[in-house]
Design a protein around this motif. Structure first.
Motif, PDB file in Angstrom:
ATOM      1  N   UNK A  64       4.664 -15.836  13.415  1.00  0.00           N
ATOM      2  CA  UNK A  64       3.310 -15.404  13.075  1.00  0.00           C
ATOM      3  C   UNK A  64       2.581 -16.545  12.377  1.00  0.00           C
ATOM      4  N   UNK A  65       1.417 -16.900  12.863  1.00  0.00           N
ATOM      5  CA  UNK A  65       0.579 -17.922  12.227  1.00  0.00           C
ATOM      6  C   UNK A  65      -0.236 -17.255  11.121  1.00  0.00           C
ATOM      7  N   UNK A  66      -0.175 -17.814   9.922  1.00  0.00           N
ATOM      8  CA  UNK A  66      -0.902 -17.284   8.774  1.00  0.00           C
ATOM      9  C   UNK A  66      -1.896 -18.329   8.287  1.00  0.00           C
ATOM     10  N   UNK A  67      -3.107 -17.896   8.001  1.00  0.00           N
ATOM     11  CA  UNK A  67      -4.138 -18.799   7.496  1.00  0.00           C
ATOM     12  C   UNK A  67      -4.729 -18.219   6.219  1.00  0.00           C
ATOM     13  N   UNK A  68      -4.908 -19.084   5.208  1.00  0.00           N
ATOM     14  CA  UNK A  68      -5.539 -18.637   3.981  1.00  0.00           C
ATOM     15  C   UNK A  68      -4.686 -18.903   2.764  1.00  0.00           C
ATOM     16  N   UNK A  69      -5.031 -18.234   1.672  1.00  0.00           N
ATOM     17  CA  UNK A  69      -4.351 -18.415   0.391  1.00  0.00           C
ATOM     18  C   UNK A  69      -3.131 -17.500   0.353  1.00  0.00           C
ATOM     19  N   UNK A 185       3.588  -6.875   2.027  1.00  0.00           N
ATOM     20  CA  UNK A 185       2.938  -8.053   1.462  1.00  0.00           C
ATOM     21  C   UNK A 185       1.603  -7.691   0.813  1.00  0.00           C
ATOM     22  N   UNK A 186       0.816  -6.884   1.512  1.00  0.00           N
ATOM     23  CA  UNK A 186      -0.486  -6.480   0.969  1.00  0.00           C
ATOM     24  C   UNK A 186      -0.313  -5.760  -0.369  1.00  0.00           C
ATOM     25  N   UNK A 187       0.699  -4.897  -0.435  1.00  0.00           N
ATOM     26  CA  UNK A 187       0.943  -4.161  -1.677  1.00  0.00           C
ATOM     27  C   UNK A 187       1.402  -5.102  -2.787  1.00  0.00           C
ATOM     28  N   UNK A 188       2.362  -5.976  -2.480  1.00  0.00           N
ATOM     29  CA  UNK A 188       2.890  -6.876  -3.512  1.00  0.00           C
ATOM     30  C   UNK A 188       1.835  -7.869  -3.983  1.00  0.00           C
ATOM     31  N   UNK A 189       0.984  -8.320  -3.072  1.00  0.00           N
ATOM     32  CA  UNK A 189      -0.086  -9.240  -3.463  1.00  0.00           C
ATOM     33  C   UNK A 189      -1.064  -8.567  -4.418  1.00  0.00           C
ATOM     34  N   UNK A 190      -1.147  -7.228  -4.336  1.00  0.00           N
ATOM     35  CA  UNK A 190      -2.011  -6.464  -5.238  1.00  0.00           C
ATOM     36  C   UNK A 190      -1.270  -6.002  -6.484  1.00  0.00           C
ATOM     37  N   UNK A 191      -0.024  -6.460  -6.630  1.00  0.00           N
ATOM     38  CA  UNK A 191       0.757  -6.095  -7.806  1.00  0.00           C
ATOM     39  C   UNK A 191       1.367  -4.719  -7.750  1.00  0.00           C
ATOM     40  N   UNK A 192       1.533  -4.166  -6.551  1.00  0.00           N
ATOM     41  CA  UNK A 192       2.070  -2.811  -6.400  1.00  0.00           C
ATOM     42  C   UNK A 192       3.262  -2.814  -5.449  1.00  0.00           C
ATOM     43  N   UNK A 193       4.036  -1.716  -5.494  1.00  0.00           N
ATOM     44  CA  UNK A 193       5.100  -1.508  -4.517  1.00  0.00           C
ATOM     45  C   UNK A 193       4.507  -0.853  -3.280  1.00  0.00           C
ATOM     46  N   UNK A 194       5.046  -1.115  -2.093  1.00  0.00           N
ATOM     47  CA  UNK A 194       4.498  -0.484  -0.881  1.00  0.00           C
ATOM     48  C   UNK A 194       4.640   1.031  -0.934  1.00  0.00           C
ATOM     49  N   UNK A 195       3.569   1.734  -0.552  1.00  0.00           N
ATOM     50  CA  UNK A 195       3.552   3.199  -0.618  1.00  0.00           C
ATOM     51  C   UNK A 195       3.737   3.770   0.773  1.00  0.00           C
ATOM     52  N   UNK A 196       4.861   3.434   1.416  1.00  0.00           N
ATOM     53  CA  UNK A 196       5.074   3.945   2.765  1.00  0.00           C
ATOM     54  C   UNK A 196       5.927   5.215   2.737  1.00  0.00           C
ATOM     55  N   UNK A 197       5.817   5.999   3.804  1.00  0.00           N
ATOM     56  CA  UNK A 197       6.607   7.221   3.903  1.00  0.00           C
ATOM     57  C   UNK A 197       8.069   6.863   4.140  1.00  0.00           C
ATOM     58  N   UNK A 198       8.967   7.682   3.607  1.00  0.00           N
ATOM     59  CA  UNK A 198      10.398   7.465   3.805  1.00  0.00           C
ATOM     60  C   UNK A 198      10.740   7.632   5.282  1.00  0.00           C
ATOM     61  N   UNK A 199      11.574   6.747   5.799  1.00  0.00           N
ATOM     62  CA  UNK A 199      12.008   6.880   7.191  1.00  0.00           C
ATOM     63  C   UNK A 199      12.821   8.157   7.359  1.00  0.00           C
TER      64      UNK A 199
END
Length: 382
Positions: A64-69, A185-199
């Motif tokens: 995956x190519x990533x661009x930005x900070x 990543x989005x959650x951790x970058x915001x200082x939070x744990x991911x809020x996904x449903x349990x598998x």
């Protein structure tokens, strides 16, 4: 329609895919751990890995190519989150006295190190290729590697590379793997744990359920016996190989080398294919598959064509968001009558394809054992 299908299904449907009781084994240290059996597809991957650990033929790369900070710490935490979420990403497959088992490691013990390397833009392809071409020993190491390549001289440009062994994932696993990494990543970058449903289940639950679903092939009433019987009849007497007018001889041992040819299908042709499919009550796959069979017949002079195709093997809703090895290979047989029209061929092939999809639970490797075709290192069986 959904209510009617549910009513017709009654209690005669398949066993529900839910969390299963886990078999256990005792380690030399005295610790008792879960030790589920491998799925049938995993068994084949395990054998191939023991045969040649250096081979990269069954490595699945995701680049995956990533661009930005980029927040590297958040990315590292996201990888740990995803490994914790999916047991299969932290599973090793040691051999025991009763065969290989799935040994799920604690997340803290199994998270792969995020390799971070600086490379120039003209070095990145070689660096990625080196990472994804390195073999795994699935008996001793978690079959997942992750690296982040930072492009020198290009601020804010990165290439995230993940590679899993086929025993751990398949092509359809790229969706949930990518989505979960980016969600975390989005959650951790915001200082939070991911809020996904349990598998709803883990891969080990699937492997236990699969074996119970198929049953014992020695039992004629079992699903395994019924489906094996179908394939023995459907593929009886198929030719060992299809001889095509190639521009070089087939090598004595397949090399796994390959290339790609891009073919553009314009909108008008696509619409025509869809129209043919609708007229015959078929799918677009069935139309293109039948056309390929006609082409191969004309090139080879054979009226008995077998074509293998992968199927996702994710017919259960609980598998939608799960990383794992579910893919299977089906063998579609086309017996051509040169006096019939394409519409007549497609009508027959539609029924053949539907029957094949209805008998897709028996793994291809077991099908090869049952049919026992002439083996060769030069070609794929069947």
């Amino acid at each position: 329609l959904a209510a009617r299908i549910q009513e017709q299904a009654g209690s005669g449907g398949r066993a529900a895919l839910v969390p299963q009781p886990r078999p256990t084994r005792t380690l030399p240290s005295g610790e008792v751990v879960d030790a589920a059996p491998l799925s049938l597809a995993q068994q084949r991957m395990w054998f191939l890995n023991r045969f040649d650990q250096q081979s990269a033929a069954y490595n699945i790369p995701l680049v995956i190519r990533l661009s930005g900070d980029l927040d590297v710490a958040a990315l590292r935490a996201a990888v740990a989150d995803v490994v914790g979420r999916h047991e299969v990403l932290r599973t090793v497959y040691p051999e025991t006295e009763s065969g290989p088992v799935q040994l799920v490691l604690p997340a803290a013990q199994a998270v792969p190190r995020l390799q971070i390397r600086s490379v120039t833009p003209d070095q990145v392809v070689a660096a990625v290729s080196e990472l994804v071409s390195t073999g795994f020993d699935v008996t001793a190491e978690v079959p997942l590697r992750v690296a982040l390549f930072e492009l020198d001289g290009t601020a804010g440009e990165f290439v995230l590379t993940m590679v899993v062994h086929h025993i751990t994932g398949d092509g359809s696993s790229a969706g949930p793997l990518t989505r979960d990494v980016m969600t975390a990543y989005a959650a951790r970058a915001a200082g939070e744990a991911p809020a996904w449903a349990t598998l709803p289940i883990q891969y080990a639950d699937y492997s236990i359920w699969q074996r119970e679903l198929l049953g014992d092939e020695a039992d004629p009433e079992s699903l395994a016996a019924q489906q094996a019987g179908y394939w023995q009849s459907a593929l009886a007497g198929v030719p060992d190989q299809l001889d095509l007018p190639t521009d070089r001889p087939r090598p004595a041992v397949q090399s796994f080398a390959g290339s790609r040819v891009d073919i553009a299908i314009d909108a008008e042709t696509h619409a025509g294919l869809q129209r043919v499919a609708r007229q015959q009550g078929a799918t677009l796959f069935m139309v293109v598959h039948s056309a390929l069979a006609v082409l191969l017949s004309r090139l080879s002079g054979s009226d008995d064509i077998t074509i293998g195709t992968p199927v996702a093997g994710r017919g259960e809703r609980a598998l939608d968001d799960l990383i794992g090895m579910f893919v299977n290979t089906l063998v579609f047989r086309t017996e051509l009558d040169r006096g019939e029209s394409f519409a007549e061929l497609l009508s027959r092939q539609r029924e053949t394809d539907i029957a094949a999809f209805a008998h897709a639970d028996v793994p291809f490797e077991r099908l090869v054992e049952v049919l026992n075709p002439a083996r060769s290192t030069a070609r794929h069986p069947l």
